[in-house]
Design a protein around this motif. Structure first.
Motif, PDB file in Angstrom:
ATOM      1  N   ALA A 123       0.836  -1.194   0.000  1.00 39.18           N
ATOM      2  CA  ALA A 123       0.000   0.000   0.000  1.00 39.18           C
ATOM      3  C   ALA A 123       0.874   1.248   0.000  1.00 39.18           C
ATOM      4  O   ALA A 123       2.047   1.200   0.385  1.00 39.18           O
ATOM      5  CB  ALA A 123      -0.902  -0.003   1.233  1.00 39.18           C
ATOM      6  N   PRO A 124       0.350   2.378  -0.442  1.00 39.47           N
ATOM      7  CA  PRO A 124       1.103   3.631  -0.369  1.00 39.47           C
ATOM      8  C   PRO A 124       1.604   3.874   1.052  1.00 39.47           C
ATOM      9  O   PRO A 124       0.921   3.539   2.029  1.00 39.47           O
ATOM     10  CB  PRO A 124       0.078   4.682  -0.779  1.00 39.47           C
ATOM     11  CG  PRO A 124      -0.907   3.939  -1.616  1.00 39.47           C
ATOM     12  CD  PRO A 124      -0.994   2.579  -1.017  1.00 39.47           C
ATOM     13  N   PRO A 136      -3.997  14.791   6.134  1.00 41.03           N
ATOM     14  CA  PRO A 136      -3.402  14.507   4.824  1.00 41.03           C
ATOM     15  C   PRO A 136      -4.032  15.355   3.725  1.00 41.03           C
ATOM     16  O   PRO A 136      -5.178  15.813   3.857  1.00 41.03           O
ATOM     17  CB  PRO A 136      -3.708  13.022   4.612  1.00 41.03           C
ATOM     18  CG  PRO A 136      -4.949  12.779   5.413  1.00 41.03           C
ATOM     19  CD  PRO A 136      -4.846  13.690   6.615  1.00 41.03           C
ATOM     20  N   ASN A 137      -3.280  15.539   2.672  1.00 38.60           N
ATOM     21  CA  ASN A 137      -3.794  16.273   1.520  1.00 38.60           C
ATOM     22  C   ASN A 137      -4.931  15.491   0.873  1.00 38.60           C
ATOM     23  O   ASN A 137      -4.936  14.259   0.871  1.00 38.60           O
ATOM     24  CB  ASN A 137      -2.660  16.485   0.507  1.00 38.60           C
ATOM     25  CG  ASN A 137      -3.021  17.497  -0.560  1.00 38.60           C
ATOM     26  OD1 ASN A 137      -3.830  18.386  -0.337  1.00 38.60           O
ATOM     27  ND2 ASN A 137      -2.409  17.375  -1.729  1.00 38.60           N
ATOM     28  N   SER A 138      -5.893  16.193   0.341  1.00 37.21           N
ATOM     29  CA  SER A 138      -7.020  15.528  -0.321  1.00 37.21           C
ATOM     30  C   SER A 138      -7.525  16.426  -1.444  1.00 37.21           C
ATOM     31  O   SER A 138      -7.115  17.580  -1.572  1.00 37.21           O
ATOM     32  CB  SER A 138      -8.149  15.229   0.670  1.00 37.21           C
ATOM     33  OG  SER A 138      -8.667  16.425   1.218  1.00 37.21           O
ATOM     34  N   TYR A 139      -8.408  15.872  -2.251  1.00 35.72           N
ATOM     35  CA  TYR A 139      -8.990  16.650  -3.343  1.00 35.72           C
ATOM     36  C   TYR A 139     -10.432  16.207  -3.533  1.00 35.72           C
ATOM     37  O   TYR A 139     -10.895  15.228  -2.938  1.00 35.72           O
ATOM     38  CB  TYR A 139      -8.188  16.442  -4.633  1.00 35.72           C
ATOM     39  CG  TYR A 139      -8.382  15.076  -5.260  1.00 35.72           C
ATOM     40  CD1 TYR A 139      -9.363  14.850  -6.216  1.00 35.72           C
ATOM     41  CD2 TYR A 139      -7.583  13.992  -4.886  1.00 35.72           C
ATOM     42  CE1 TYR A 139      -9.551  13.595  -6.780  1.00 35.72           C
ATOM     43  CE2 TYR A 139      -7.758  12.741  -5.448  1.00 35.72           C
ATOM     44  CZ  TYR A 139      -8.743  12.557  -6.401  1.00 35.72           C
ATOM     45  OH  TYR A 139      -8.930  11.305  -6.938  1.00 35.72           O
ATOM     46  N   ASP A 292      -6.666   1.423   4.796  1.00 30.98           N
ATOM     47  CA  ASP A 292      -8.080   1.062   4.954  1.00 30.98           C
ATOM     48  C   ASP A 292      -8.938   2.285   5.235  1.00 30.98           C
ATOM     49  O   ASP A 292     -10.073   2.383   4.757  1.00 30.98           O
ATOM     50  CB  ASP A 292      -8.241   0.037   6.070  1.00 30.98           C
ATOM     51  CG  ASP A 292      -7.684  -1.325   5.695  1.00 30.98           C
ATOM     52  OD1 ASP A 292      -7.507  -1.580   4.483  1.00 30.98           O
ATOM     53  OD2 ASP A 292      -7.407  -2.126   6.612  1.00 30.98           O
ATOM     54  N   ARG A 293      -8.391   3.219   6.004  1.00 27.57           N
ATOM     55  CA  ARG A 293      -9.156   4.425   6.338  1.00 27.57           C
ATOM     56  C   ARG A 293      -9.042   5.476   5.235  1.00 27.57           C
ATOM     57  O   ARG A 293     -10.054   5.992   4.736  1.00 27.57           O
ATOM     58  CB  ARG A 293      -8.638   5.009   7.653  1.00 27.57           C
ATOM     59  CG  ARG A 293      -9.330   6.313   8.089  1.00 27.57           C
ATOM     60  CD  ARG A 293      -8.523   6.988   9.185  1.00 27.57           C
ATOM     61  NE  ARG A 293      -7.223   7.464   8.666  1.00 27.57           N
ATOM     62  CZ  ARG A 293      -6.171   7.713   9.451  1.00 27.57           C
ATOM     63  NH1 ARG A 293      -6.244   7.509  10.744  1.00 27.57           N
ATOM     64  NH2 ARG A 293      -5.050   8.151   8.906  1.00 27.57           N
ATOM     65  N   MET A 299     -11.206   3.013  -2.872  1.00 27.92           N
ATOM     66  CA  MET A 299     -11.440   1.596  -3.112  1.00 27.92           C
ATOM     67  C   MET A 299     -12.901   1.314  -3.441  1.00 27.92           C
ATOM     68  O   MET A 299     -13.202   0.423  -4.247  1.00 27.92           O
ATOM     69  CB  MET A 299     -10.992   0.779  -1.897  1.00 27.92           C
ATOM     70  CG  MET A 299      -9.484   0.748  -1.669  1.00 27.92           C
ATOM     71  SD  MET A 299      -8.565   0.168  -3.119  1.00 27.92           S
ATOM     72  CE  MET A 299      -9.164  -1.523  -3.257  1.00 27.92           C
ATOM     73  N   GLU A 300     -13.817   2.072  -2.845  1.00 28.99           N
ATOM     74  CA  GLU A 300     -15.233   1.908  -3.184  1.00 28.99           C
ATOM     75  C   GLU A 300     -15.464   2.227  -4.660  1.00 28.99           C
ATOM     76  O   GLU A 300     -16.156   1.486  -5.374  1.00 28.99           O
ATOM     77  CB  GLU A 300     -16.089   2.830  -2.305  1.00 28.99           C
ATOM     78  CG  GLU A 300     -17.572   2.786  -2.654  1.00 28.99           C
ATOM     79  CD  GLU A 300     -18.381   3.815  -1.885  1.00 28.99           C
ATOM     80  OE1 GLU A 300     -19.600   3.887  -2.130  1.00 28.99           O
ATOM     81  OE2 GLU A 300     -17.800   4.559  -1.073  1.00 28.99           O
TER      82      GLU A 300
END
Length: 311
Positions: A123-124, A136-139, A292-293, A299-300
């Motif tokens: 995983a990353p 964490p960064n998100s978009y 997972d979080r 993943m969905e």
């Protein structure tokens, strides 16, 4: 259409080969002196040109070289300590380079990260984030049109052309296919899908009237605004999704465990350069990934994209 280069000032400020960022902030962890020096081939997405990519990430590579005691190279064996000739690859080539072991360290978009994990790769391990808040960064996936268009809400684009980026892109294709039907926009049924081959090309295609709308990542769109490639006042956002994890860093499954541990530890000790902080506002360090979080939404979307189409 290639992204416009960073301004000369930013490039000059960030490039200082061969010792990109040999400053106190880039040396806040002791080198792994007792461990043997390992070689890792680096692969990067084709978001920017080679020089611009090294202008953003060269300091990180230099930090890993000294702190983690690794030799970072391109696929031709050239050291990234003395060259800006980093491999910048299209999405399929990028993920294939990790799967086949041609590259051992790479930055990948969320959709590619999902592919790698499903294929049995690690995983990353790191994502940009804010040290003070631990966020964490998100978009967001955003659906955009020109501000002078007649479109005010997603359903107004029914029967029109909407740009997707590439088939493997999370925000540019997989997420629209999973999320747009609830908006009354089922791809290929309610609107025509046109692949632009990139977020920047999707945005510019909307601005030049080639597409009525486009599905793009909000962070990549904001970078275009910061670089002056598009004016925010010219674009209308019709809809945005819940947040997604942004680009993250992965290692190949054949990288020895001790090397993986060194790279992770030294990545978390790296303090972003000023030019990188400018391009990633609100982010100053790498944060660990709880897959997972943090990648639950990704993943969905990925699983929905792999499900057989209903007749």
């Amino acid at each position: 259409m290639k992204p416009a280069p960073l301004t000369t000032a930013l490039v000059l400020a960030s490039l200082a080969l061969p010792a990109f960022s040999q400053t106190a902030s880039g040396r806040n962890a002791a080198p792994a002196a007792a461990a043997p020096r390992a070689e890792l081939v680096v692969a990067m997405p084709r978001t920017y040109g080679k020089t611009e990519t090294m202008g953003l990430w060269g300091g990180y590579f230099s930090h890993l070289s000294s702190c983690a005691n690794v030799s970072l190279r391109n696929q031709r064996g050239e050291s990234l300590d003395v060259s800006t000739n980093v491999d910048t690859l299209a999405e399929k080539e990028l993920v294939d380079s990790i799967k086949t072991g041609k590259a051992q360290l790479a930055q990948v978009n969320p959709g590619l990260a999902a592919q790698l994990v499903v294929a049995g790769h690690p995983a990353p391990f790191a994502v940009p984030g804010d040290k003070a808040t631990g966020k964490p960064n998100s978009y967001h996936l955003i659906l955009i049109s020109r501000v002078d268009s007649p479109y005010r809400q997603p359903k107004d684009l029914a029967g029109k052309k909407i740009a997707h980026t590439t088939p493997t892109s999370n925000s540019g294709n997989l997420a629209p296919r999973a999320l747009f039907p609830a908006l009354g926009l089922t791809p290929e049924k309610d609107y025509e899908v046109v692949f632009s081959n990139g977020h920047e090309r999707s945005v510019m295609g909307v601005m030049h009237g080639f597409y009525d709308g486009a599905a793009v990542a909000s962070d990549l769109y904001q970078r275009m605004v910061l670089k002056g490639e598009v004016r925010a006042s010219s674009v209308r956002t019709l809809w945005q999704s819940p947040p997604f994890m942004t680009e993250s860093w992965v290692m190949g499954k054949d990288v020895p465990a001790d090397v993986q541990a060194r790279v992770r530890k030294c990545s978390y000790s790296y303090s972003f350069s000023p030019v990188l902080r400018k391009m990633l506002p609100g982010n100053d360090v790498f944060l660990p990934v709880n897959f997972d979080r943090d990648f639950a939404t990704v993943m969905e979307v990925y699983r929905k994209s792999q499900a057989p189409a209903k007749p």
